[in-house]
Design an enzyme around this catalytic site. Structure first.
Site, PDB file in Angstrom:
ATOM      1  N   HIS B 232       0.825  -1.202   0.000  1.00 20.56           N
ATOM      2  CA  HIS B 232       0.000   0.000   0.000  1.00 20.56           C
ATOM      3  C   HIS B 232       0.864   1.260   0.000  1.00 20.56           C
ATOM      4  CE1 HIS B 232      -3.819   2.077   0.897  1.00 20.56           C
ATOM      5  NE2 HIS B 232      -3.027   2.942   1.504  1.00 20.56           N
ATOM      6  N   HIS B 299     -10.235   2.753  -1.302  1.00 14.49           N
ATOM      7  CA  HIS B 299     -10.451   2.325   0.078  1.00 14.49           C
ATOM      8  C   HIS B 299     -11.316   1.070   0.031  1.00 14.49           C
ATOM      9  CE1 HIS B 299     -10.495   3.909   4.413  1.00 14.49           C
ATOM     10  NE2 HIS B 299      -9.265   3.757   4.029  1.00 14.49           N
ATOM     11  N   ASP B 482      -0.272  14.255   5.679  1.00 11.13           N
ATOM     12  CA  ASP B 482      -1.416  13.684   6.386  1.00 11.13           C
ATOM     13  C   ASP B 482      -1.024  12.379   7.064  1.00 11.13           C
ATOM     14  OD1 ASP B 482      -1.153  12.434   3.788  1.00 11.13           O
ATOM     15  OD2 ASP B 482      -3.031  11.425   4.243  1.00 11.13           O
ATOM     16  N   GLU B 524      -4.269   4.204  12.705  1.00 18.14           N
ATOM     17  CA  GLU B 524      -4.677   4.999  11.548  1.00 18.14           C
ATOM     18  C   GLU B 524      -5.923   5.809  11.864  1.00 18.14           C
ATOM     19  OE1 GLU B 524      -4.632   2.513   8.052  1.00 18.14           O
ATOM     20  OE2 GLU B 524      -2.595   1.873   8.485  1.00 18.14           O
TER      21      GLU B 524
END
Lengths: 266, 964
Positions: B232, B299, B482, B524
């Site tokens: 990822h 996602h 982020d 997360e």
């Protein structure tokens, strides 16, 4: 007065403040976006403004109910200064979430008296759309109140709505009749020919097709549709089909009327 | 401290829309015994206040006196003759409750004193006789999601208390994981047990590193490596060296992506590209002051488990990409593309551990709706694609466009800067999201990976955005990124890559006690950004955050020693060389293979008319109107919409692309579109990819985009690429990306891949998704006043077809509705396609075009039908006017061929000459005319009418399937 000043109130989750400020500026006002925390810190700052706008968005995530938490904050901290603002003859406009805040503070329809804020003594509220979901669609609006300064009597306008909790309900028929008799229904949802109807003409199932309410003074108005989203023709969903695209689009009426009222009366 | 319970219900006579929706879903499950459903909200508040105050809380805050009743305490089964069943749905311990924070703030405004916890729950009363099994089905299939919620049956045997909001405090314990001296099998066992998804080669690399250091890794070090090296995060497949065998011919790539997608960008060398494939989003010029950036993410795995939360955090996460690009952009538009199995699939055909596609779709749409709308970002573009192979692996692509000042496009973190985490608090949510999304799904994922699901709170993100933009404009920070996959581990690790950083993990603000240092580091949890701030700017930046109740905390600093040092209460718990962390990952050599399929064309008889086929195609899920979805998104907030997703005389025509006007000062616009056609991939992924590029670009061109200023994004969703055939297909698609980008002069500026989209059923069968390449395109419109829409405008106007129609029904919707695949997949001739796009653009900006629509799914017939019913006027056409290749003779190919690079253009008769002159040397022909009669008439010669249908019928067929 020429120097019309408008405050656009920000808060956590408010998200239509920029385009509302822009529309007010196009209408000739000096508009500023100010966070509610600053107003709570210094309520007297409201003296500098003649127009106050509660813009659209999802204040505090619409947790509990749309506009409820912000209404709670306004009533707890700004009741007196807002009462004075309205008594001074100034203008208050609420759009979408701002209308929800105005309903849930009692500023509109103000049946307890103009500018009398409260969290409980309500006879009108805004609740879930009959469809049960958020919807963004365009609606025709017909003015219903002669006295409301934001409204141009007789002029049908075309604006978008974008909400999940926009259905006007009253506690009983009497309240509805009182609002009608006292001229508090500022706009109704109609079709292209000006007739009331079911969904989607009335997009949320509001009683009496009510889209906007004013108070007894006509100087405070809350509306579910978004006038700030239709000030330029290229925002209009039929703009590529329209022959005449001169001047401003329909939503500007609301802001221009407000600014002109202040110019003439202050 | 007293525990107050409040129940809020609708008053008699006021509709309960929540209950009504649940009833509808119960009926969908074919359970007829439930006659009505009442829904209530429950608030559980632990606080010091007394009964009188609690009554005020109920009356003034939690309920609406006009339409709601409140009750303090637990109400039982309602009185009445009908049997009633109670079901309550509570969030599991430790799951974020977005409403809690707002209610707390309001209680504080009311002067409630000390409030320990606020939790919300949903209560349902099912009226009618319901068996235990039915109750269980309703609870699990409709009301609750096991991943994040617990179900309680009040009053029933075994009635449990709601999950406790309190968690045991954490006792610090430094954990080492001995790996030196372990066998390969033992290494793999550790990787598996810890959900790290590291393969043997990587485990061996790590083992060697620690053996050299003569020590064992700590748990947090291993976790950091696993996150940073996950598919990822580093895309090891696309960066690997590949030996490809294409129909027996050998091709070698040292680095697949560098030699295909990146290479096109490099070779094109456009001076308007500001930052490509380097930051959280690709950045291109907009005007003299601003640039725009664009990123699309997937996602998928989280959305399969928790469609609502997964999709909400998908859009929430991708919004933080532009926010974390350069020095931070302001988000101005969202785009969402979803792939599902057919929503009308039978319940019994859905494998164990998989949610029904209709439930996934409803949840995903609601998640994107609630998060995107709350953020105040218009969702202007999107697509839905249905194929049953997405059953266990639904795909959720979320994209965001941001506007950023030109001088703020790059970061500059320096040694000595403080590491500050801003926004949401850290909880146990989303642990192992990055590694989990890098692996394949199994029927057990529902339970094993429930912790990987994240819960979003849009208002936290919106508040953070409001303040970050102020801080950016006051030049108060040096870098921003982020916290996405991998959490703080990735954010701090990446920002400090060239510097080194030290972090004191106990300083990170937590949602609740009990998190270990490792959990804090890799959580997360959503809505967090990391910024680098000079110590002298600390007070000023904190003042901005405090002024709007945004939490920000100094958790460490960037050092300059090129090491990542982690401490917890002063004890060092981990230390890694930045070099090893970012460069230590081994390089892979992979084998790929593609053999062109030997397929044949079906022989379908010529029919008298094709009315039925047209109806069927319009009613197929992929072509049908997506209005049900689009209306739920706010596509007009920020006031910039120019071309909306639905326009035309009744505001329901499907526009080709979206255009926004992101600045109030001038009439320059940004346009967005996408292209995707997995069906063609079943024949050849090369032509599939090229068709996707052509489709995205021609969609942009249709609305008036300048084809010289288009940039592209690639998002691959593929199966297991350790299989050579799977990787071979990906290589083919990548080769097409190079050829397409070069041919159109449209560089790729960003991309992302999601591999291993396969599902292992409990009987061991594997389901892989179709090869799915989403091409997103962003373009500039020099003057939005020149934009055109696709709805027919005026009877008497002429309709031209531009671009060649070829005998290309392979993978088409016409074949699909007739149960065929075919062989003749549309093959884009990139050179002529680019030329056509330029001419169409010229015609649009010179005002010769009244409407323009691209021919895509369903071909000419569908495109004409859409133009007609969107405009409210009929169209009469004749296929003899259609420019077609010599081998394209049959009526069905002329009507439904999906050849690329074709446009339908409506022109005022007086402009005919000027338009024809512009189209010189390009295949074009007059196919028809707009007529008053509300009909679609298509002839093939004088005697033969092959389509003759009322517009109302066509529109109804098109609107019906998804009119939920």
């Amino acid at each position: 007065m020429d120097n019309v000043k408008a405050i656009v109130l920000r808060a956590a989750g408010i998200n239509c403040d920029m385009e509302t400020e822009h529309a007010l500026r196009l209408a000739g006002a000096q508009a500023e976006r100010i966070h509610i925390n600053r107003v709570i810190d210094n309520p007297a700052m409201l003296d500098n403004y003649q127009i106050m706008v509660f813009p659209g968005g999802f204040s505090y995530g619409d947790d509990v109910a749309a506009g409820k938490i912000l209404a709670n904050q306004v009533v707890r901290h700004l009741s007196d200064i807002l009462h004075k603002f309205i008594e001074d003859g100034k203008l208050v406009l609420g759009i979408c979430n701002g209308f929800q805040v105005m309903i849930k503070t009692g500023i509109v329809p103000g049946l307890n008296g103009a500018g009398a804020l409260s969290l409980t003594e309500h006879v009108v509220t805004l609740t879930n759309n009959d469809s049960g979901k958020f919807e963004d669609r365009w609606v025709y609006l017909l003015p219903g109140a002669e006295r409301c300064v934001f409204v141009e009597p007789g002029k049908r306008i075309y604006l978008p709505i974008a909400h999940g909790e926009g259905k006007i309900v009253t506690n009983n028929e009497d309240t509805l009749n009182r609002m009608k008799q006292q001229g508090l229904v500022a706009f109704r949802y109609v079709d292209a020919d000006g007739n009331e109807g079911g969904f989607p003409v009335n997009p949320n199932g509001s009683q009496d097709s009510i889209a906007a309410l004013t108070d007894l003074t006509g100087r405070a108005m809350g509306m579910m549709p978004h006038p700030e989203r239709c000030v330029r023709w290229t925002q209009h969903p039929h703009w590529t089909r329209l022959k005449n695209r001169e001047g401003f689009a329909d939503g500007m009426t609301i802001f221009a009327n407000a600014v002109n009222y202040v110019k003439e009366n202050f | 401290m007293k525990q107050w319970r409040f129940e809020i219900s609708s008053k008699q006579g006021f509709p309960d829309v929540g209950g009504r929706d649940v009833l509808e879903d119960i009926r969908q499950l074919n359970i007829d015994s439930v006659e009505d459903v009442v829904s209530e909200k429950v608030y559980l508040i632990e606080a010091d206040f007394d009964r009188a105050f609690a009554e005020r809380v109920a009356g003034e805050l939690l309920s609406d006196s006009v339409c709601q009743d409140w009750h303090i305490g637990k109400s039982g089964v309602p009185a009445g003759p009908m049997a009633a069943t109670l079901i309550e749905v509570h969030l599991k311990s430790g799951v974020t409750d977005p409403a809690a924070e707002s209610v707390r703030a309001a209680l504080s405004d009311m002067g409630a004193g000390k409030v320990d916890s606020v939790r919300t729950a949903r209560k349902y009363v099912l009226l009618g006789t319901v068996s235990d099994a039915e109750r269980e089905t309703i609870a699990r299939r409709i009301l609750a999601n096991d991943c994040i919620e617990d179900v309680i049956y009040p009053g029933a045997p075994g009635d449990a208390d709601p999950p406790s909001p309190h968690v045991e405090p954490y006792q610090m314990k430094l954990t080492e994981i001995p790996i030196c001296g372990l066998s390969d099998a033992q290494l793999m066992q550790i990787s598996k047990e810890k959900d790290m998804f590291l393969n043997l080669k990587e485990m061996q690399t790590i083992q060697a590193y620690y053996c050299d250091l003569d020590r064992e890794p700590t748990d947090v070090e291993l976790e950091t490596l696993a996150q940073t090296w996950s598919e990822h995060c580093v895309h090891k497949t696309l960066k690997s060296s590949v030996d490809m065998e294409l129909d027996g011919k050998k091709i070698h790539f040292d680095n697949l992506i560098k030699e295909t997608i990146f290479r096109a960008t490099k070779d094109l060398n456009k001076n308007w590209c500001i930052s490509v494939f380097a930051d959280n989003a690709g950045v291109i010029e907009f005007d003299d002051e601003h640039a725009v950036c664009f990123k699309v993410e997937t996602h998928n795995h989280p959305s399969a488990l928790d469609p609502y939360g997964g999709a909400a955090t998908g859009i929430g996460g991708v919004i933080r990409d532009p926010m974390g690009t350069g020095m931070g952009a302001m988000p101005v538009a969202n785009t969402d593309i979803f792939c599902f199995a057919r929503p009308d699939m039978k319940l019994e055909d859905v494998p164990k551990g998989v949610l029904h596609p209709r439930r996934i779709m409803k949840g995903v749409v609601a998640g994107v709706r609630d998060y995107g709308n709350r953020m105040g970002i218009p969702t202007v573009n999107g697509a839905l694609y249905f194929d049953d192979r997405y059953l266990s692996n639904p795909l959720v692509f979320c994209g965001n466009v941001g506007l950023i000042p030109r001088q703020k496009c790059f970061k500059n973190p320096q040694a000595g800067n403080l590491v500050i985490v801003v926004g949401g608090r850290t909880g146990r949510d989303g642990i192992h999201g990055a590694t989990f999304s890098s692996g394949e799904m199994t029927h057990e994922h529902e339970t094993i990976f429930s912790h990987a699901v994240q819960i979003g709170n849009a208002i936290t993100e919106k508040k953070m955005l409001d303040t970050l933009l102020q801080a950016r404009d006051a030049n108060l920070y040096e870098a921003i990124t982020d916290c996405g996959a991998g959490g703080l581990s990735s954010a701090v690790g990446e920002m400090g890559e060239k510097l080194g950083a030290e972090v004191d993990l106990e300083k990170v603000p937590l949602k609740y006690a009990g998190l270990s240092y490792t959990e804090i580091w890799i959580s997360e949890a959503q809505e967090r950004m990391v910024i680098a701030v000079k110590p002298e700017n600390l007070d000023a930046i904190m003042a901005i955050f405090n002024a709007e109740n945004v939490e920000a905390t100094v958790i460490g600093q960037f050092t300059g020693d090129k090491k990542l040092t982690l401490r917890y209460n002063g004890t060092q718990v981990g230390q890694l060389e930045m070099d090893f962390l970012h460069e230590g990952i081994c390089k892979y050599d992979r084998k790929a293979k593609w053999e062109t399929k030997k397929l044949s064309e079906p022989v379908l008889p010529e029919k008298d008319n094709y009315n039925d086929d047209l109806h069927k195609i319009l009613s197929s899920y992929n072509v049908a109107s997506k209005e049900w979805v689009i209306r739920q998104y706010d596509h007009e907030v920020q006031g910039g919409s120019v071309i909306k997703p639905l326009m035309g005389t009744d505001n329901d025509g499907p526009m080709d692309a979206a255009v926004i006007r992101p600045k109030y000062e001038h009439d320059k616009g940004v346009s967005l579109s996408c292209g995707m056609n997995p069906c063609y991939g079943d024949i050849d992924p090369y032509w599939m990819a090229l068709a996707g590029i052509d489709e995205a670009i021609r969609n942009l061109v249709c609305v008036g985009t300048n084809p010289e200023r288009i940039a592209l994004l690639d998002n691959y969703c593929w199966g297991d690429c350790t299989r050579p055939e799977m990787l071979g297909a990906l290589v083919r698609a990548s080769q097409a990306c190079y050829d397409g980008a070069m041919g159109f002069g449209a560089p790729f500026i960003s991309g992302k891949d999601s591999l291993n989209n396969e599902f292992v059923c409990d009987d061991g069968t594997r389901i892989a998704i179709p090869y799915t390449l989403l091409i997103s395109a962003i373009g500039l419109v020099d003057d939005i006043n020149t934009c055109v829409t696709m709805d027919a405008k005026q009877p008497g106007n002429l309709i031209f077809a531009v671009g060649l129609t070829k005998n290309e029904l392979g993978g088409s919707h016409f074949y699909k509705v007739n149960g065929e695949l075919g062989a003749n997949v549309p093959k884009t001739d990139v050179k002529s396609a680019a030329q056509t796009a330029k001419r169409i653009h010229k015609a649009i900006i010179t005002g010769l075009v009244r409407s323009c629509h691209d021919c895509s799914e369903g071909g000419l017939a569908v495109a004409l039908a859409e133009m007609a019913f969107a405009g409210g006027y009929g169209i009469e056409a004749d296929l003899r006017g259609l420019p077609a290749s010599d081998d394209c003779m049959k009526t069905d190919s002329l009507l439904f061929s999906e050849s690329n690079s074709r446009y339908l253009v409506e022109v005022d008769p007086p402009n005919y000459d000027a338009f024809a002159r512009l189209m010189l040397n390009i295949p074009f022909g007059q196919v028809g005319e707009v007529i008053k009669d509300k009909k679609l008439l298509i002839h093939n010669g004088i005697q033969k009418t092959v389509i003759d249908v009322e517009l109302n019928a066509l529109k109804a067929a098109w609107q019906k399937p998804l009119a939920w």
